[in-house]
Write a protein that holds these residues in place. Structure first.
Motif: not given
Lengths: 434, 434
Positions: A42-57
């Motif tokens: 499971g993952i979480t952070a403040r902003d789901r939409a932000k591009d972090r350079g890794v695929d979160l899907s």
């Protein structure tokens, strides 16, 4: 814990993204070393939409981090959001009472609340680990907690802030002054827009308090750290130091003075003059390094990258591998109730040399005034008085004292306080002794 | 294991005596960190009467070390007698089949029989630990096994023999030649009467093979190490190196070349020219240092005392504290059956710079002969040809090559072999690359 170590990641900044990349890239190797695979459940952070350079899907996103504290399919929660109090601390407490092991890179939280959290972990029989909180990828928490565990350690000290070391190294190389180098470092992303946590020594102090507790078996005492940063270092100071055979480094220094009964804890984050023969003089750029001196091991040095996504992720996952292996002993090397509560050392009694630099008016009698104040306080000058010119046209007078008590230096400065001859507060830089 | 960790000490040389002193002096601290006291339940050595500077009367002496393997009141046997085979190996096997955890400082035995012993330990669910076998008091086994465990490591290398580093440092400082410094070191007890294990690189090779297996997850391959020592280094070489911005260090270097499928293991113990900006250039005297390069951690450096009773005892007791804490996972970081068996790398393909030094006749045409051989083999000279005089009056010709394959350098030397112009075998020193 089953055949897989299931982790939840809270916070997906550069370090969080680094942990994902590391767990993916080295998955097979980690499974061999840990004895089981590590799965990001499971993952979480403040902003789901932000591009972090890794695929979160591939990963399950939750909106409420508190969920992880009670979910049955999670073994360990990894906290990478930062902040001494607030959501990180709440999460830590919830996780440890919810039966989850807890791994964090949050030095501020560990420095302020580490003992409380360690005690909760002990009571629950859970791991509470924080290798990434100190010196990035360098396994120095492990080094002290386990590697040097047989030793009575007398001192632990080092270069604990990469930004400061980057700035001091750059000043050394370019001859530029602090403000110029800082502005460049900020422009290039090596320093924060608000750099005060780094350059005023707060970050280094967080780390130092943790190292001291581990090394000496004493309670954390962040508030007991005497602290100053690097704002006042001029390129002229660096040049003078070099001429005398030293480099200037921001050092976090902790020492346990005296024997068992009346031991006192000395903790200081301060610029130091480091002699060229000392390994810390050769630590350049954003590298960190920690020295620990044990009564049997002698001097141990741990050096490496003190920050950055890769190194910090390396430390986080090392903690996870330990947990997968079942290696989950006390966070501060011994149970919290066994840590000593020791008084703070009085710095006035400390004996050492120091570098003093005055910015003074360019007129006769000033040097006589300073040296008279030193004489009256019993401070003797080792060898050298150098003159240069400060950016605003004052004259710079720099000197190195003989070994003596710090109280004498303090008395000198106090006698000179308010003198119209001084254009600025004098700079005191301690000299690192062997 | 009960409320006390009961150990037997086999071998009471300087390290054994050091362990006794450490367990006595730091007893209270060890008990707090280990969670229980460590008690020396039995001791033995070849000669009972010898004065070892510690009082042995509190401890039970046995004449037959084999007894410890089966005695019910022993948890861990600590072997400090040394030797790859013979009594140490017999004891190790007996202990692991007798249900005793085993701790050793015996690098030769671990290098040659480590996998066999690790497998026995795994099958019996016992700890087999050897922190003291590599780099004395530096917790580098732990650093690789656990601290860097999240990383794919590409290189591990370092200064692994204190005697060689002491000699090279002394040659640097005094300008004396190898034989002189060695004789002095022997007279002062810093080098063995038969120094060949140290100065021919055997000791460093033992340690390197262990580090490589741990770092790369590969099987031990001591015999695959290309090895030479420091006998041929002249003070003139050190002076030339210094003029070029290098120091000479005996380095053990291991690298895993290529990717998973066809990885190859490169292992070499050899003098290297180390650039002054590299931390290993600043490792002086008998200090050891190990560098490990991970794909996430970046470069980690571990440095400290590589030998001596105190540091080695510190490592032995760190292993004991781990065992008391129940931290007893696989000796080589993963189960022996999961270690990769990889082929040896062909060194000819390796690309690098090197330093070449020839002792030649003092007559015209010699330099032309050497440079022609280099040209024919495709070796190009970077910048510098220096001349000096060797002790016997030959002329010394030293140069640094451009980057190129090692096979070309080998071809040069082979073309020159037997030439009457050369008074001695040429010296090849590799240059440590970033």
């Amino acid at each position: 814990m089953g055949e897989t170590l299931n982790i939840a990641l809270v916070g997906l900044g550069t370090v969080g993204a680094g942990v994902i990349r590391l767990v993916e890239e080295n998955a097979e190797l980690i499974a061999r070393r840990a004895g089981k695979p590590i799965r990001i459940a499971g993952i979480t952070a403040r902003d789901r939409a932000k591009d972090r350079g890794v695929d979160l899907s591939p990963y399950e996103w939750v909106d409420d981090m508190g969920e992880f504290a009670t979910r049955e399919d999670i073994d360990v929660v990894v906290e990478l959001i930062g902040g001494a109090d607030g959501p990180a601390l709440t999460l830590a407490k919830e996780c440890l009472s919810g039966g989850k092991a807890f791994v964090t890179a949050n030095k501020a939280m560990v420095a302020h609340h580490g003992l409380d959290l360690a005690q909760r972990a002990e009571q629950a029989g859970l791991a509470f680990k924080y290798e990434a909180a100190v010196a990035g990828g360098i396994p120095v928490i492990k080094g002290l907690r386990e590697g040097a565990a047989a030793n009575r350690l007398s001192r632990v000290y080092g270069i604990l802030n990469g930004t400061c070391n980057f700035i001091l190294s750059a000043m050394e190389k370019t001859g530029q002054d602090f403000a110029e180098v800082l502005a460049e470092a900020q422009a290039r992303g090596f320093a924060e827009a608000d750099p005060s946590f780094d350059i005023d020594g707060v970050d280094a102090a967080h780390k130092l308090s943790i190292l001291a507790a581990l090394a000496f078996g004493t309670e954390l005492d962040f508030d007991g750290i005497e602290r100053s940063g690097i704002r006042k270092i001029l390129s002229a100071d660096i040049a003078q130091a070099a001429a005398l055979g030293y480099r200037i480094r921001l050092i976090g220094m902790a020492e346990l003075d005296g024997s068992n009964g009346d031991a006192r804890l000395f903790q200081r984050v301060h610029p130091y003059l480091v002699p060229m023969h000392h390994p810390l003089a050769h630590v350049e750029g954003s590298t960190n390094a920690v020295v620990a001196e044990g009564n049997f091991s002698g001097r141990l040095l741990f050096q490496g990258a003190g920050a950055g996504d890769g190194p910090t992720a390396s430390a986080v996952v090392a903690d996870l591998i330990d947990i997968a292996r079942g290696e989950i002993g006390p966070a501060f090397s011994m149970p919290v109730r066994e840590l000593d509560k020791v008084a703070r050392a009085e710095t006035g009694h400390r004996i050492g040399k120091c570098y003093l630099r005055f910015e003074v008016a360019d007129r006769p009698g000033v040097l006589a005034e300073i040296t008279a104040a030193m004489r009256d306080a019993g401070v003797s000058i080792e060898s050298l008085i150098q003159k240069g010119r400060s950016p605003d046209g004052s004259v710079l007078v720099a000197m190195v004292t003989h070994e003596g008590p710090e109280s004498a230096v303090a008395a000198t400065l106090s006698a000179l306080k308010g003198s119209p001859s001084l254009h600025a507060d004098p700079l005191v830089v301690h000299i690192l002794g062997d």
